[in-house]
Design a protein around this motif. Structure first.
Motif, PDB file in Angstrom:
ATOM      1  N   SER A  36      13.957  37.271  47.023  1.00 59.67           N
ATOM      2  CA  SER A  36      14.615  37.518  48.312  1.00 59.67           C
ATOM      3  C   SER A  36      14.812  36.271  49.161  1.00 59.67           C
ATOM      4  O   SER A  36      15.727  36.220  49.998  1.00 59.67           O
ATOM      5  CB  SER A  36      13.830  38.563  49.112  1.00 59.67           C
ATOM      6  N   LYS A  37      13.960  35.236  48.983  1.00 62.20           N
ATOM      7  CA  LYS A  37      14.120  34.001  49.754  1.00 62.20           C
ATOM      8  C   LYS A  37      14.373  32.788  48.859  1.00 62.20           C
ATOM      9  O   LYS A  37      14.207  31.649  49.290  1.00 62.20           O
ATOM     10  CB  LYS A  37      12.880  33.757  50.631  1.00 62.20           C
ATOM     11  N   TYR A  38      14.755  33.082  47.623  1.00 57.68           N
ATOM     12  CA  TYR A  38      15.188  32.012  46.732  1.00 57.68           C
ATOM     13  C   TYR A  38      16.698  31.893  46.874  1.00 57.68           C
ATOM     14  O   TYR A  38      17.447  32.821  46.545  1.00 57.68           O
ATOM     15  CB  TYR A  38      14.814  32.324  45.284  1.00 57.68           C
ATOM     16  N   TYR A  39      17.153  30.734  47.395  1.00 57.36           N
ATOM     17  CA  TYR A  39      18.580  30.566  47.690  1.00 57.36           C
ATOM     18  C   TYR A  39      19.279  29.885  46.519  1.00 57.36           C
ATOM     19  O   TYR A  39      18.933  28.774  46.113  1.00 57.36           O
ATOM     20  CB  TYR A  39      18.764  29.765  48.981  1.00 57.36           C
ATOM     21  N   ALA A  40      20.247  30.601  45.982  1.00 59.65           N
ATOM     22  CA  ALA A  40      21.033  30.101  44.853  1.00 59.65           C
ATOM     23  C   ALA A  40      22.422  29.724  45.343  1.00 59.65           C
ATOM     24  O   ALA A  40      22.928  30.304  46.316  1.00 59.65           O
ATOM     25  CB  ALA A  40      21.133  31.169  43.768  1.00 59.65           C
ATOM     26  N   PRO A  41      23.065  28.746  44.722  1.00 57.95           N
ATOM     27  CA  PRO A  41      24.427  28.371  45.132  1.00 57.95           C
ATOM     28  C   PRO A  41      25.364  29.563  45.083  1.00 57.95           C
ATOM     29  O   PRO A  41      25.307  30.392  44.172  1.00 57.95           O
ATOM     30  CB  PRO A  41      24.819  27.307  44.096  1.00 57.95           C
ATOM     31  N   LYS A  42      26.254  29.631  46.059  1.00 60.19           N
ATOM     32  CA  LYS A  42      27.148  30.779  46.153  1.00 60.19           C
ATOM     33  C   LYS A  42      28.353  30.676  45.213  1.00 60.19           C
ATOM     34  O   LYS A  42      29.160  31.603  45.154  1.00 60.19           O
ATOM     35  CB  LYS A  42      27.639  30.953  47.592  1.00 60.19           C
ATOM     36  N   ASN A  43      28.483  29.560  44.476  1.00 61.48           N
ATOM     37  CA  ASN A  43      29.674  29.376  43.631  1.00 61.48           C
ATOM     38  C   ASN A  43      29.393  29.537  42.140  1.00 61.48           C
ATOM     39  O   ASN A  43      30.084  28.975  41.303  1.00 61.48           O
ATOM     40  CB  ASN A  43      30.306  28.007  43.884  1.00 61.48           C
ATOM     41  N   PHE A  44      28.332  30.294  41.801  1.00 59.69           N
ATOM     42  CA  PHE A  44      28.108  30.593  40.385  1.00 59.69           C
ATOM     43  C   PHE A  44      29.356  31.257  39.803  1.00 59.69           C
ATOM     44  O   PHE A  44      30.001  32.085  40.458  1.00 59.69           O
ATOM     45  CB  PHE A  44      26.922  31.547  40.213  1.00 59.69           C
ATOM     46  N   ASN A  45      29.666  30.914  38.545  1.00 52.00           N
ATOM     47  CA  ASN A  45      30.829  31.519  37.888  1.00 52.00           C
ATOM     48  C   ASN A  45      30.403  32.243  36.609  1.00 52.00           C
ATOM     49  O   ASN A  45      29.224  32.507  36.386  1.00 52.00           O
ATOM     50  CB  ASN A  45      31.898  30.459  37.600  1.00 52.00           C
ATOM     51  N   PHE A  46      31.384  32.530  35.763  1.00 48.71           N
ATOM     52  CA  PHE A  46      31.175  33.267  34.519  1.00 48.71           C
ATOM     53  C   PHE A  46      30.037  32.703  33.675  1.00 48.71           C
ATOM     54  O   PHE A  46      29.252  33.444  33.086  1.00 48.71           O
ATOM     55  CB  PHE A  46      32.488  33.253  33.731  1.00 48.71           C
ATOM     56  N   TRP A  47      29.913  31.380  33.621  1.00 56.31           N
ATOM     57  CA  TRP A  47      28.940  30.742  32.745  1.00 56.31           C
ATOM     58  C   TRP A  47      27.502  31.000  33.165  1.00 56.31           C
ATOM     59  O   TRP A  47      26.575  30.791  32.383  1.00 56.31           O
ATOM     60  CB  TRP A  47      29.201  29.243  32.679  1.00 56.31           C
ATOM     61  N   TYR A  48      27.293  31.468  34.384  1.00 55.63           N
ATOM     62  CA  TYR A  48      25.935  31.661  34.884  1.00 55.63           C
ATOM     63  C   TYR A  48      25.393  33.060  34.609  1.00 55.63           C
ATOM     64  O   TYR A  48      24.284  33.390  35.044  1.00 55.63           O
ATOM     65  CB  TYR A  48      25.873  31.337  36.377  1.00 55.63           C
ATOM     66  N   PHE A  49      26.160  33.881  33.901  1.00 55.56           N
ATOM     67  CA  PHE A  49      25.630  35.170  33.473  1.00 55.56           C
ATOM     68  C   PHE A  49      24.645  35.031  32.316  1.00 55.56           C
ATOM     69  O   PHE A  49      23.776  35.870  32.129  1.00 55.56           O
ATOM     70  CB  PHE A  49      26.773  36.100  33.017  1.00 55.56           C
ATOM     71  N   PHE A  50      24.784  33.978  31.512  1.00 54.75           N
ATOM     72  CA  PHE A  50      24.097  33.947  30.230  1.00 54.75           C
ATOM     73  C   PHE A  50      22.606  33.654  30.342  1.00 54.75           C
ATOM     74  O   PHE A  50      21.847  33.920  29.406  1.00 54.75           O
ATOM     75  CB  PHE A  50      24.786  32.942  29.298  1.00 54.75           C
ATOM     76  N   GLY A  51      22.170  33.112  31.472  1.00 56.00           N
ATOM     77  CA  GLY A  51      20.735  32.932  31.670  1.00 56.00           C
ATOM     78  C   GLY A  51      20.027  34.268  31.800  1.00 56.00           C
ATOM     79  O   GLY A  51      19.042  34.532  31.100  1.00 56.00           O
ATOM     80  N   VAL A  52      20.536  35.137  32.666  1.00 59.83           N
ATOM     81  CA  VAL A  52      19.903  36.448  32.842  1.00 59.83           C
ATOM     82  C   VAL A  52      20.100  37.308  31.599  1.00 59.83           C
ATOM     83  O   VAL A  52      19.229  38.107  31.240  1.00 59.83           O
ATOM     84  CB  VAL A  52      20.441  37.152  34.109  1.00 59.83           C
ATOM     85  N   LEU A  53      21.233  37.127  30.906  1.00 64.83           N
ATOM     86  CA  LEU A  53      21.456  37.899  29.681  1.00 64.83           C
ATOM     87  C   LEU A  53      20.453  37.511  28.595  1.00 64.83           C
ATOM     88  O   LEU A  53      20.045  38.353  27.790  1.00 64.83           O
ATOM     89  CB  LEU A  53      22.886  37.699  29.178  1.00 64.83           C
ATOM     90  N   SER A  54      20.048  36.246  28.572  1.00 62.85           N
ATOM     91  CA  SER A  54      19.017  35.827  27.622  1.00 62.85           C
ATOM     92  C   SER A  54      17.718  36.582  27.874  1.00 62.85           C
ATOM     93  O   SER A  54      17.033  37.011  26.935  1.00 62.85           O
ATOM     94  CB  SER A  54      18.766  34.319  27.736  1.00 62.85           C
ATOM     95  N   LEU A  55      17.396  36.771  29.163  1.00 65.41           N
ATOM     96  CA  LEU A  55      16.184  37.514  29.515  1.00 65.41           C
ATOM     97  C   LEU A  55      16.321  38.984  29.126  1.00 65.41           C
ATOM     98  O   LEU A  55      15.370  39.600  28.626  1.00 65.41           O
ATOM     99  CB  LEU A  55      15.928  37.379  31.023  1.00 65.41           C
ATOM    100  N   VAL A  56      17.508  39.546  29.321  1.00 67.09           N
ATOM    101  CA  VAL A  56      17.752  40.942  28.952  1.00 67.09           C
ATOM    102  C   VAL A  56      17.578  41.137  27.448  1.00 67.09           C
ATOM    103  O   VAL A  56      16.930  42.090  26.994  1.00 67.09           O
ATOM    104  CB  VAL A  56      19.174  41.373  29.392  1.00 67.09           C
ATOM    105  N   VAL A  57      18.151  40.228  26.648  1.00 69.23           N
ATOM    106  CA  VAL A  57      18.048  40.361  25.194  1.00 69.23           C
ATOM    107  C   VAL A  57      16.602  40.177  24.734  1.00 69.23           C
ATOM    108  O   VAL A  57      16.163  40.832  23.790  1.00 69.23           O
ATOM    109  CB  VAL A  57      18.980  39.357  24.484  1.00 69.23           C
TER     110      VAL A  57
END
Length: 672
Positions: A36-57
């Motif tokens: 909730s207080k970890y600030y991530a850049p607001k301009n993430f694009n398509f390529w930034y999905f694959f980090g969380v997808l690695s965790l999902v897999v």
């Protein structure tokens, strides 16, 4: 107690439990720091999905793997049969196995794309060097985990793939042979090898992998996420100390990632339910045969995610300093992975992102990507002088990308970085040009060295598992002509009868032999010694033959026997030259001759002798079609059920994608 008071009591109890726990374990502090207080850049694009997808897999693989181990037998005698038991007799076991096998490939897809994003946007540069090193350690452990898991089904490719890779240890000078025996646990790949690989795959490596993932995330959240512009958002904060170009990870990116996860699950489930073998790349056809140490496949490629490095291994053909080429190939293969660890210290560019790097870096990344893809495809093919030469050239390009990086990142002229993050993205024209260039760089060299081709053209047939009459006729033909030699040792009478609409009484009276029960496997009583005396080889179990060979091959093979007096049984086969099997359907088919007196079976023009045989050629072809249709069914009895369930699953996920898109738009509409 009224409903309002009851709800208030429940809420206050939950809050009290949270506070009690937080006093003893700082869960709220961790939640705020990492969500909730970890600030991530607001301009993430398509390529930034694959980090969380690695965790999902990772979660998918852990959960599905737990269920698989409940039914798997880790012994050389029982491993293959236990996998077939899971696929056929465990309730929804086929789904768990397909989820796990598809998840293995999905893991590498998302990890490779995640790594490529890091290369593009400089996510390995200061202050994120440790994040990159942890990521490469994850990749290395993941490759070990994938290799160990690849061996566990104990099919032909599992066994011989393990044999090829493990034998590399023996190429190490002086200690190689002793080390090889230690790794295998035996003088050959055996049950001892399988047992230790099982322990590593199920226990040791997952623990290490989870620990590295935790360290990777902790290091990431300590220094903050990179972004497509490669600038540090912490350098530009408002009066409250909050990055002006950042947004709280929760709820903005948790909602945003739900879109990517939903789309991923749609693609993932499409493969699981409609294409689990993925053309032989996710589940290789030879692996549907039980491991046989006495029969070496003509070509032993590893599973697709190892093929780039396998190509590098094969590219080294010259011994040096009196040491075998296999050793130097192993050094090159492992060096290709090891060099990734030092990437942060090779890049001397003053900017991070490829958006602002010069043309040297852009061209180098394009050539590197093309060479990696070419090496990956070459690894799935057999060898030839042209393919070896291309693999050697691409291996050199792969390493030059890293070796020359300190030079070209210093020499090139870079573009000025912005002071704030941008929504910049390449134009459609730039994207099209890049894709065309990549396709040309990959396609032309591969076309020049040629693709795999079959020596004998096959007749194409479309199988119809909804044609119950065809399946019943095929089963009858099989039991009358094939079952005395070939068993169906993984298929049961009862399951087959129920699927094909045949009454149990009719099965027991006409199709089951001896004192077999309706729930028994369709095995036969031919002894291996008898089979070797009669045919020179034990006839293969046909349960999975259509999956190994393919319906087209089987259909063409069964119709391609012809007279050949030089053979033991008086027949040969155009598709499978010098086969030891007699033409058991001769009475139905009649005489077939090689009309052009060709020197090799593959070149024969076959002609049916008119008037011979109990059936006309058209009637015989129909018998063969029904038989192949039955064998196609028996290889995967759940195929129709799998596809019908898949329709509903994909329909649900399509609705979920729409809902997550609407939710994401609602959250992000005020963010600029």
């Amino acid at each position: 107690m009224s409903d309002t008071k009851k709800q208030g009591w429940i809420v206050s109890s939950l809050v009290g439990l949270r506070d009690w726990t937080n006093d003893r374990l700082p869960i709220m502090t961790a939640w705020e720091k990492h969500m909730s207080k970890y600030y991530a850049p607001k301009n993430f694009n398509f390529w930034y999905f694959f980090g969380v997808l690695s965790l999902v897999v990772l979660v998918i693989q852990l959960v599905s793997g737990i269920f698989l181990t409940m039914h798997y037998t880790n012994s050389a005698e029982g491993a293959f049969a236990s996998v077939e038991y899971i696929m056929r007799d465990v309730e929804f076991g086929w789904l768990i196995r397909y989820i796990h096998s598809t998840g293995a490939s999905a893991f590498f897809v998302v990890v490779y794309l995640h790594m490529f994003r890091g290369l593009m946007y400089g996510s390995y540069k200061k202050p994120r060097e440790l994040i990159w090193v942890f990521g490469m350690a994850i990749y290395l452990i993941l490759m070990m985990e994938g290799f160990m898991g690849y061996v566990l089904p104990w099919g032909q490719m599992s066994y011989w793939g393990a044999n090829v890779i493990v034998s590399l240890v023996g190429a190490i000078p002086v200690i190689g042979e002793d080390l090889l025996i230690w790794v295998r646990g035996d003088f050959l790949i055996s049950g001892a090898t399988l047992n230790r690989f099982f322990a590593l795959h199920v226990v040791a490596l997952p623990i290490i992998l989870i620990a590295l993932v935790v360290l990777h995330l902790l290091a990431l959240h300590e220094v903050g996420s990179n972004n497509p512009d490669g600038i540090e958002i912490k350098k530009n904060k408002d009066e409250n100390g909050i990055p002006v170009d950042g947004v709280p990870f929760h709820p903005y990116y948790t909602v945003h990632d739900m879109v990517g996860i939903s789309v991923f699950f749609f693609v993932f489930c499409f493969i699981v339910f409609f294409a689990p073998e993925m053309g032989g790349y996710f589940l290789e056809p030879p692996n549907f045969q039980e491991a046989n140490p006495l029969v070496t496949p003509a070509h032993v490629p590893p599973v697709w995610y190892f093929t780039p490095f396998y190509s590098m291994l094969r590219a080294v053909t010259v011994p040096l300093f009196g040491i075998d080429a296999k050793f130097w190939g192993m050094i090159v293969m492992f060096g290709a992975i090891a060099i990734l660890f030092v990437l942060p210290w090779l890049d001397k560019s003053p900017v991070k992102s490829i958006r602002y790097k010069g043309w040297y870096s852009r061209i180098a990344l394009l050539i590197f990507t093309a060479s990696f893809l070419i090496l990956g495809y070459l690894g799935t093919l057999g060898t030839s002088p042209a393919r070896i030469a291309l693999a050697q050239f691409c291996t050199v390009l792969y390493f030059l990308f890293f070796f020359l990086m300190p030079w070209y990142t210093r020499k090139e002229q870079t573009f000025p970085e912005p002071t704030r993050v941008t929504g910049r993205w390449i134009t459609n024209k730039q994207l099209l040009i890049t894709l065309v260039l990549l396709a040309v760089l990959v396609g032309l060299p591969l076309k020049a060295v040629g693709a795999e081709s079959s020596n004998v053209p096959l007749d194409h047939v479309e199988m119809d598992l909804r044609d119950e009459a065809s399946l019943q006729n095929g089963w009858k033909t099989y039991m009358n002509y094939c079952h005395s030699c070939h068993s169906l040792q993984y298929a049961r009478y009862e399951r087959t009868a129920d699927d094909l609409g045949v009454p149990h009484e009719l099965v027991m009276e006409n199709l089951a032999f001896g004192n077999q029960a309706i729930g028994d496997l369709m095995d036969n009583s031919m002894q291996a010694e008898q089979a070797n005396n009669w045919f020179g080889v034990v006839p293969p179990d046909l349960t999975l033959i259509a999956r190994v060979r393919g319906a087209d091959w089987l259909y063409t093979y069964m119709r391609s026997f012809y007279e050949d007096d030089s053979r033991v049984w008086g027949v040969n086969n155009k598709v499978f030259a010098n086969v030891g099997m007699p033409n058991v359907l001769y009475d139905l088919q009649g005489d077939v001759i090689c009309s052009n007196n060709a020197e090799s079976p593959e070149e024969c023009d076959l002609r049916h002798v008119e008037g011979s045989g109990e059936l006309t050629p058209e009637e015989f072809d129909k018998v063969i079609y029904d038989l192949v249709n039955f064998l196609y069914y028996i290889g995967e009895p759940v195929r129709l059920k799998r596809q019908s369930i898949g329709v509903f699953v994909l329909g649900f996920l399509a609705i979920l994608i729409i809902l997550t898109l609407l939710l994401n738009r609602e959250y992000w509409r005020r963010i600029h």
